[in-house]
Design an enzyme around this catalytic site. Structure first.
Site, PDB file in Angstrom:
ATOM      1  N   SER A   1      -4.823 -53.697 -60.331  1.00  0.00           N
ATOM      2  CA  SER A   1      -4.104 -55.237 -60.164  1.00  0.00           C
ATOM      3  C   SER A   1      -5.093 -55.943 -59.622  1.00  0.00           C
ATOM      4  O   SER A   1      -5.877 -55.219 -58.714  1.00  0.00           O
ATOM      5  CB  SER A   1      -2.511 -54.919 -59.608  1.00  0.00           C
ATOM      6  OG  SER A   1      -2.220 -56.329 -59.126  1.00  0.00           O
TER       7      SER A   1
ATOM      8  N   TYR B   1       2.795 -52.155 -52.647  1.00  0.00           N
ATOM      9  CA  TYR B   1       1.948 -52.112 -53.936  1.00  0.00           C
ATOM     10  C   TYR B   1       0.479 -52.668 -53.929  1.00  0.00           C
ATOM     11  O   TYR B   1      -0.313 -51.744 -54.406  1.00  0.00           O
ATOM     12  CB  TYR B   1       2.552 -53.624 -54.742  1.00  0.00           C
ATOM     13  CG  TYR B   1       2.315 -53.743 -56.093  1.00  0.00           C
ATOM     14  CD1 TYR B   1       2.717 -52.989 -57.365  1.00  0.00           C
ATOM     15  CD2 TYR B   1       1.362 -54.550 -56.390  1.00  0.00           C
ATOM     16  CE1 TYR B   1       2.360 -53.010 -58.352  1.00  0.00           C
ATOM     17  CE2 TYR B   1       1.006 -54.918 -57.684  1.00  0.00           C
ATOM     18  CZ  TYR B   1       1.423 -54.084 -58.694  1.00  0.00           C
ATOM     19  OH  TYR B   1       1.060 -54.223 -59.914  1.00  0.00           O
TER      20      TYR B   1
END
Lengths: 274, 969
Positions: free
Chosen positions: A155, A168
Site C-alpha cells: 500500500s 496498518y
C-alpha cells in the site's frame, strides 16, 4: 494471453482487489486457486468476505474460461494455508503466481499508544505474517519449477505514514521489507518477488470491496469526504481504479516482467511522490 | 537439465543450505506423464461418479488416495471454449511426486468428461484405461489398478541434437509436427519394424548417435520407456534388420536419469485410441508417434523441437521415415527382387526430391555472356579505356594501352621461341609488373601459363617443369634448374622483338593456365583451366560485387596459388587498377596496411589467417582504408574473428564476402556475404553456388545426400577445369560425368552439407588433405617425400590444430629411422625438396608407427612430438643464459627472451626461426614481443635475414651502434 498455461493463487479473493486480480488473470488464460477466509474475524470491526462472495469470484473466473479451485483458509493458520497449496498442486500440478492480497484495514483510527495488544496482533498477523506463510507454502514447488512470481499487495501505507493507522502502516512497511528480502533469497531459483502499492482505490460495486469505507469509518468521516480528501492530495486528481491495480499485478505476474524482482511498484496517481 | 544454485553463506546445519542444495530442478514433469480423456455415459452425473469412486476405493479396486476433482464448465461440451479447456486439462502435468489425477469436466449441457493424467509411475496406459472404465461403470468387479512398478525418473538431459537436423538453439521449446503415412505394417511386428526403420534412417543419415528412444504403449503388456541400440551399417542385410530389432527390444535398457534421453525416439501404440495422449510433452526432441488404424495401416506423426530440427529437415525426415518404414515393413523381396539387399541399397529419395535438391545447389542461372578468352576480354577493356591505369608496383605504372602493348610485344618474342596454341609456358617470377605483363603475353600467344613460385625449392621447380613438359620458362631466377630441352629466358630478354605481332588466338576452350596443387599420389598435379572458365567467373561476380573501373585491387598472392587468378583477371577484366604487392610487403601486415592506405585499395582478397594480422594492425591505427570489398578464400573462415573488424568498419561500407573454392573449379564455388548477423550466429556456411556453378552433396555411391546430411561436395557447371595435366586416370576419377545431372562434375574430396536455401556448410577434407595457413597440403605428399629418404623406413605426418588459432596449426612428422639415419639429416633433405609451408614443424623419431585395425595411422597412439628441433641441436649449442642478474642482461638475453616467449622455452640462441616452425604469423608475434621488450621496431625483413636470436641480437647491436654514431635517437 499473457498467463496461458499458468496457475495463479490469489489470497483474499472473495471480493475487492483480490477478485479484480483473479478475473483479470482468468481473462489472460490462467487457472486460479482462490483463497479467502470467507468469515469474520474477532477484533476486526467490519464484515469480511463471505463463502457466497468467494463462490461468486469462482463463477466469474469460470465464465472467463478458467479452471478454478476455491478454498477457505485463514492466512493466520499455516496448516490451513499448507492444505490449500497441497490441494492446488494436486489439482493443477504447479503454482506459477502467488498474489498476497489478503489484508484488513481495521482495527484502526487510534493513536499508537491507544492500540491494544489484540488489535496490534491481528493486524500484523493478517497483513504481514499472512503473506510470509503463503510464501513459505508455495516456494518449495516454485523452486522445483525454477520459476514463479510472487506479488505482495502492500500500500502507499507501506511507503509513507498515515495518522491513526499505525498497525496498518507498520504491517505494510513490513511487507515491503519481506518482499525485498525474499527477492534476494529466491533470485537464484528464478522466483521473483515484488510489491505493489496501490493508493486509495475507488470502490466498485461489482467487486464488493470495503477498503475505502473502512478507512473512512475508522477516521470517523463519510466515505464521500474521504474520497474528496484523497483527491486533493493526489497529483493526478483521480482515485485509483481496481483495474489499474490488477493491470500492474498482471504485468508483475507475467513473463513480461521476467527481469523484475525486489521492486516496489506504486499505482497511486503520484500520491507517494509528494 | 539442472541448474547450479549458489548456496547461502550459512552452510552449516541450517535449513537454508539444505533447501537450496536439495531442491532438484524438474524441468520436464510433463515428459513423464500421459493422459486419457473419456466421455462418461449419458445421464451419469458427477455425484454418481463420485459414488462409484468411493465404492471402488472401498473394494480396493482403486487407491484410497485418488481424488476426483469436479470442474463446472460454463459452456456446453461442444463449445470451442470447452474444447480448449479439455485440451488444457489433458495436457496438464501432475505434480512432481507422480500422482494420478482425475478431473470431471461437467459441462453446462449435462455432458461429463473424465480427464485422467498420470505420471507413468502412478499408472501405465492399461491403468488409465481401467480407471476410466471403473468410473464409467464398465469394468469387471475383479479388476484392480496396480502400480506399474518402479519406473525411473525421467529427468535426464537430452542427448545433443543431431547435426543433420540443423536446429536452432534459440528456438528451444518451439515445437512443430508433420504427418507421416499411412504405412502398412503387420500389427504384431509394429515395434521392431518401426525401430528397424528408425535405426536404418539414423545410419543412412550418418548420425554418430544411433541410440533410439522407445516408448512402447501396450494395453496388454507393460508400457516401456527405453533406449535401444540397434547397430546398422551400410552392409547390414535388410532381411536381418527386423530380427535384430526384435532382439534389441528384448534387451533394451530403460531410460534412466544418468543417461541422456536419446535425441530421436519412437512412440509405438498398440491400438487406436483417440482419447489417449501418450505424452504431454515431447518425450524425445525428435519424436515419431505411430498410431495403428483399423485397416491394418499405421499413421505416423513427427513431433519435434525446433532446437533439434529445422522445419525443412523435419519435412524431409518425415518423408524418409515413411518410405523406410514401408520398405522395412514390406517383405524385403517385394522391393528388391532376387538380390539380398543391404541397408546401403535403400534409396531414401524420390526422383522429385532428388531433383529439388539438385536445384537447390543451382540457385541462379548462369549469366548469358558469350564465351571468350582472357586476353580478348582484356583487349576490350584496353580499347575502352586505354589511358586508365591498369597496373602498378612501387617503381612503375602502366596504363591499359601500355600493358597491352608491352604484352603484345613480349608475346611476339615468346612466339618466336615456340609459344603458341597448345603449348605451356612456365613463368617463374617474383611479383612485380613484369610478372603480369608476362602472364598476359603468354596468353596472347595462345599458350597457357604455368606459374611457379621462385621461392620453391629447386627440386619442386624441376619437377613442375618436367611434369608439365615445359619447353620454355620465363624466369628472373639466375639458377633456374637446367633441364634438357628447356629454355629459361629472362623477361628482360623478351622486350625487344621486332617480329610481326602474331594474331591473338581466340579459342575460349583452350587452356589459360595450369596451376599445380598437392596430389594424393604424393606428387603435385597440374590443373588445366580453360579461358572460358575465367570469363564465367567474372560473369558470375562482376554484377553482384559491382566490380568496375573505379576499383583498385591488390595482387597479394603467389602466382602459383590460384587466388592470384582472381586478383589479376578479376581486376584487369573489369577495368580496375591492379597494385602489385611485393613479397616482403605481403609478409608484413604493417607494411601491407600502409600500402592499402596509400594506394586507396578498394578490393582486397585475403586468406582469413592473413586477414587476422591485417585486422589487428588496422584496429591499432587511425588511418582510414578505402576498402569496399574483402573477399576471403583459401581456408575456412571463422566468422567470429570479424566481430572487432565490424566495430570499426561497418558492413554496409565494406562488404565482406566469404568464398569457398577449389583450383579444379576455377578459384571459387560459393559466395556468402558476412554481416554481424552471421558473426553473432557463428555461421559456418560458405553460402550458395555462384551463378553458373552447381553443387551437390553425395554419398560414397554418388547418390545425393538429404539436406543436412554430410557427404562429398560435387561441383559442376561453368567452373569445372579440363583435366589434370598428363593424369588421365586421376582425371577420370575426379572429373566425372554425373549421371544424375548429365553434366561434368568435379568430385572435390571435401566434406559438406547442404542447408535449406542451398547454402553449403564446409566440413573439411574427406581424406587427409589439410590446409595450413591457406596452403592446401596433402599429408600423403609429405609422407612420400619422407619415405624417399633412404634413412627412413616408415613415416607419418599429422596435422596438429594447436590451440585452435590459425598460427598454431602445424604439421608434426614422425619417422622410423634406419641405424644410419638422423633426424637433423632427414629435416635437411626435406627442406631441399619441399616448399617451406610443407616442411613439418616437428620431426620425431619413433621405434614404429602405431596403426589402427584398419591399417591407418593411429594418431592417438603417437607420442607427443619432440618439442622443437632445438632439442636435437642442443648438444652443441651454448647453454641458454640463466635467469636472474638483470643488471648484466645484455641485448642478446632480451632478444632471446622474446624468442622464447613466442616460440617456446627451449629455444636456444642459435636455433633457426624457420626450423623452429616459424611462419609469417609467428614472425609478426615475435616482432611484437621484441617491441614489448623495449626494442625498436624490427622490420620483418630483418627477421628473415637474421633467422636466429643470436644473429638478430648482433644485428640490432650493430644498428644501435650505427644510430648512436650518426646521432639518431
Amino acid at each position: 494471453m499473457r498467463l496461458s498455461q499458468k496457475t495463479a493463487l490469489v489470497t483474499g479473493a472473495a471480493r475487492g482487489l483480490g477478485r479484480a486480480c483473479a478475473l483479470r488473470f482468468a481473462e489472460e488464460g490462467a487457472d486460479l486457486v482462490l483463497l479467502d477466509v470467507a468469515a469474520d474475524i474477532a477484533d476486526v470491526p467490519y464484515p469480511l468476505g463471505t463463502p457466497d462472495q468467494l463462490e461468486a469470484t469462482a463463477r466469474l473466473c469460470r465464465e472467463r474460461g478458467a479452471s478454478v479451485l476455491a478454498a477457505r483458509a485463514d492466512v493466520r493458520q499455516q496448516k490451513d494455508v499448507d492444505a490449500v497449496v497441497a490441494d492446488a498442486l494436486d489439482r493443477f500440478g504447479r503454482i506459477d503466481v502467488l498474489v498476497n492480497n489478503a489484508g484488513i484495514a481495521a482495527p484502526s483510527g487510534k493513536a499508537v499508544h491507544e492500540i491494544t495488544e489484540d488489535e496490534w496482533g491481528v493486524m500484523l498477523d493478517v497483513d504481514l505474517s499472512g503473506a510470509w506463510r503463503t510464501i513459505k507454502a508455495v516456494v518449495p514447488s516454485m523452486a522445483k519449477q525454477r520459476s514463479g512470481s510472487i506479488v505482495n499487495i502492500s500500500s502507499t501505507a507501506g511507503l509513507v505514514g498515515y495518522r491513526y493507522f499505525a498497525g496498518y502502516v507498520a504491517a505494510k512497511h513490513g511487507l515491503i521489507g519481506l518482499t525485498r528480502a525474499a527477492a534476494l533469497d529466491y533470485a537464484a531459483l528464478q522466483i521473483r518477488v515484488n510489491a505493489l502499492c496501490p493508493g486509495q482505490v475507488r470502490e466498485e460495486p461489482t467487486l464488493e470491496g470495503r477498503m475505502l469505507s473502512e478507512v473512512a469509518r475508522s477516521l470517523g468521516v463519510a466515505p464521500e469526504d474521504q474520497e474528496t480528501a484523497f483527491l486533493e492530495s493526489q497529483p493526478m486528481n483521480a482515485l485509483v481504479n481496481p483495474e489499474d491495480v490488477s493491470s500492474a499485478a498482471l504485468w508483475l505476474a507475467s513473463d513480461d516482467a521476467r527481469q523484475v524482482t525486489g521492486s516496489v511498484v506504486t499505482v497511486d496517481g503520484g500520491f507517494s511522490t509528494r | 537439465m539442472s541448474t547450479r544454485i549458489s548456496p547461502p553463506p550459512t552452510a552449516g546445519p541450517g535449513s537454508a543450505a539444505a533447501f537450496f542444495a536439495g531442491t532438484t530442478f524438474d524441468a520436464r514433469p510433463a515428459r513423464a506423464c500421459h493422459g486419457l480423456v473419456r466421455r462418461m455415459p449419458e445421464g451419469l452425473t458427477a455425484d454418481r461418479i463420485a459414488e462409484r469412486l468411493a465404492a471402488a476405493q472401498e473394494s480396493g479396486a482403486l487407491p484410497a488416495d485418488l481424488r476426483l476433482w469436479v470442474e463446472d464448465v460454463a459452456t456446453a461440451a461442444a463449445d470451442p471454449a470447452s474444447e480448449a479447456l479439455r485440451v488444457r486439462e489433458a495436457s496438464r502435468a501432475t505434480r512432481h511426486d507422480g500422482r494420478l489425477r482425475a478431473v470431471l469436466l461437467s459441462y453446462a449441457d449435462g455432458v461429463v468428461d473424465l480427464v485422467l493424467v498420470a505420471h507413468r509411475r502412478a499408472a501405465d496406459s492399461a491403468g488409465l484405461d481401467l480407471v476410466g472404465r471403473i468410473l464409467a461403470g464398465a469394468a469387471d468387479d475383479t479388476e484392480r489398478l496396480t502400480l506399474p512398478g518402479d519406473l525411473p525418473r525421467h529427468t535426464a538431459a537430452d542427448a545433443a541434437p543431431p547435426a543433420w537436423g540443423m536446429g536452432d538453439p534459440r528456438r528451444t521449446g518451439v515445437t512443430g509436427a508433420v504427418r507421416i503415412g499411412p504405412v502398412a505394417i503387420a500389427p504384431q511386428s509394429a515395434a521392431p519394424v518401426l525401430l528397424a526403420a528408425t535405426a536404418l534412417l539414423l545410419a543412412r543419415y550418418a548420425d554418430r548417435d544411433r541410440t533410439v528412444g522407445l516408448l512402447a504403449v501396450d494395453r496388454a503388456d507393460r508400457d516401456r520407456f527405453a533406449a535401444v541400440d540397434l547397430p546398422v551399417d551400410d552392409g547390414t542385410p535388410l532381411v536381418d534388420l527386423v530380427r535384430h530389432a526384435e532382439n534389441a527390444l528384448a534387451s533394451a535398457a530403460p531410460v534412466s536419469a544418468d543417461r541422456p534421453v536419446p535425441a530421436v525416439g519412437i512412440v509405438v501404440l498398440s491400438e487406436q485410441d483417440e482419447g489417449y495422449r501418450p505424452f504431454l510433452e515431447l518425450p524425445f526432441p525428435v519424436t515419431f508417434t505411430w498410431d495403428p488404424r483399423r485397416d491394418g495401416t499405421h499413421v505416423g506423426r513427427l513431433d519435434y523441437d525446433e532446437a533439434a530440427l529445422h522445419p525443412e529437415a523435419a519435412e524431409q525426415l518425415a518423408r524418409h521415415v515413411g518410405r523406410l518404414t514401408a520398405l522395412v515393413g514390406a517383405k524385403p523381396d517385394d522391393a528388391f527382387g532376387d538380390r539380398t539387399p543391404v541397408s546401403g541399397d535403400v534409396e531414401l529419395m524420390t526422383d522429385e526430391e532428388r531433383a529439388a535438391l539438385l536445384d537447390l545447389g543451382r540457385p541462379q542461372p548462369a549469366p548469358l555472356r558469350p564465351a571468350t578468352t582472357v586476353h580478348a576480354a582484356f583487349a576490350r577493356r584496353a580499347a575502352e579505356r586505354p589511358g586508365a591505369t591498369a597496373l602498378s608496383d612501387a617503381t612503375r605504372e602502366l596504363t591499359y594501352a601500355q600493358l597491352d602493348e608491352a604484352a603484345t610485344r613480349m608475346s611476339a618474342a615468346l612466339a618466336e621461341r615456340g609459344a603458341g596454341p597448345g603449348t605451356f609456358v612456365g613463368v617463374c617470377m617474383d611479383r612485380d609488373t613484369d610478372l603480369v605483363v608476362t602472364l598476359l603475353a603468354v596468353l596472347k600467344t595462345g599458350a597457357a601459363y604455368v606459374p611457379m613460385d621462385p621461392r620453391y625449392p629447386v627440386e619442386r621447380l624441376r619437377y613442375t617443369t618436367e611434369d608439365a613438359g615445359l619447353r620454355l620458362v620465363v624466369t628472373t631466377l639466375d639458377e633456374f634448374p637446367a633441364a634438357d630441352g628447356v629454355t629459361a629466358v629472362h623477361p628482360g630478354a623478351l622486350t625487344g622483338s621486332t617480329a610481326a605481332t602474331p594474331a591473338p588466338a581466340d579459342d575460349p576452350d583452350a587452356p589459360a593456365y595450369v596451376i599445380y596443387t598437392s596430389g594424393s599420389t604424393g606428387k603435385p598435379k597440374g590443373v588445366v583451366v580453360p579461358h572460358r572458365n575465367v570469363g564465367a567467373l567474372m560473369a558470375a561476380t562482376t554484377e553482384d560485387m559491382r566490380l568496375g573501373p573505379d576499383d583498385v585491387w591488390t595482387l597479394f598472392h603467389s602466382s602459383s596459388f590460384d587466388f592470384s587468378v582472381w586478383e589479376i583477371w578479376g581486376c584487369l577484366l573489369t577495368g580496375g587498377h591492379l597494385v602489385v604487392v611485393p613479397y616482403w610487403v605481403s609478409r608484413s601486415p604493417e607494411e601491407f596496411h600502409a600500402l592499402l592506405v596509400q594506394r586507396r585499395v578498394t578490393v582486397l582478397s585475403q586468406t582469413p589467417s592473413a586477414f587476422a594480422s591485417l585486422r589487428d594492425v588496422h584496429l591499432n591505427q587511425q588511418q582510414s582504408l578505402a576498402l569496399r570489398l574483402v573477399v576471403f578464400g583459401g581456408e575456412p573462415l571463422d566468422v567470429r574473428s570479424l566481430e572487432l573488424w565490424f566495430r570499426r568498419e561497418p558492413h554496409d561500407r565494406c562488404r565482406l564476402v566469404n568464398m569457398f573454392g577449389i583450383t579444379e573449379t576455377t578459384v571459387h564455388v560459393t559466395t556468402s556475404t558476412v554481416t554481424p548477423v552471421e558473426v553473432a550466429a557463428g555461421s559456418r556456411s560458405v553460402g550458395t553456388a555462384l551463378p553458373g556453378w552447381t553443387l551437390s552433396v553425395r554419398d560414397a555411391r554418388g547418390r545425393v545426400q538429404p539436406l543436412g546430411v554430410p557427404g562429398e561436395i560435387y561441383v559442376g557447371g561453368a567452373g569445372v577445369a579440363d583435366r589434370y595435366l598428363n593424369r588421365p586416370e586421376l582425371t577420370a576419377e575426379r572429373f566425372v560425368d554425373d549421371r544424375l545431372t548429365g553434366e561434368r562434375a568435379y568430385r572435390s574430396g571435401d566434406l559438406g552439407r547442404l542447408r535449406p536455401g542451398g547454402r553449403l556448410d564446409h566440413l573439411g577434407r574427406i581424406d587427409d588433405q589439410v590446409k595450413v595457413r591457406g596452403f592446401r597440403i596433402e599429408l600423403g605428399e609429405i609422407r612420400s617425400v619422407l619415405l624417399d629418404d633412404p634413412t627412413v623406413s616408415a613415416g607419418a605426418v599429422v596435422l596438429n590444430q594447436g590451440d585452435g588459432d590459425a598460427a598454431g596449426v602445424r604439421l608434426d612428422a614422425y619417422v622410423v629411422l634406419r641405424p644410419s639415419g638422423s633426424v637433423a639429416e632427414v629435416r635437411r633433405r626435406l627442406r631441399e625438396v619441399l616448399p617451406e609451408h610443407m616442411v613439418p614443424a616437428t620431426l620425431t623419431a619413433v621405434p614404429g608407427i602405431p596403426l589402427t585395425v584398419n591399417g591407418k595411422v593411429d594418431r592417438a597412439k603417437l607420442p607427443e612430438p619432440d618439442q622443437l628441433p632445438a632439442a636435437e641441436a642442443a648438444t652443441g649449442a651454448a647453454p641458454a643464459a640463466e635467469e636472474g642478474a638483470p643488471a648484466q642482461e645484455g641485448l642478446a638475453d632480451v632478444v632471446l627472451r622474446a624468442w622464447r616467449a613466442t616460440l617456446g622455452p627451449e629455444v636456444g640462441p642459435d636455433d633457426d626461426f624457420f626450423d623452429l616452425g616459424g611462419n609469417s604469423l609467428l614472425a609478426v608475434r615475435l616482432s611484437a614481443a621484441l617491441r614489448r621488450e623495449g626494442l625498436q621496431s624490427v622490420p620483418l625483413r630483418d627477421l628473415y635475414l637474421q633467422p636466429t636470436a643470436a644473429r638478430l641480437a648482433e644485428h640490432l647491436t650493430a644498428r644501435q651502434a650505427a644510430e648512436a654514431g650518426t646521432g639518431r635517437p
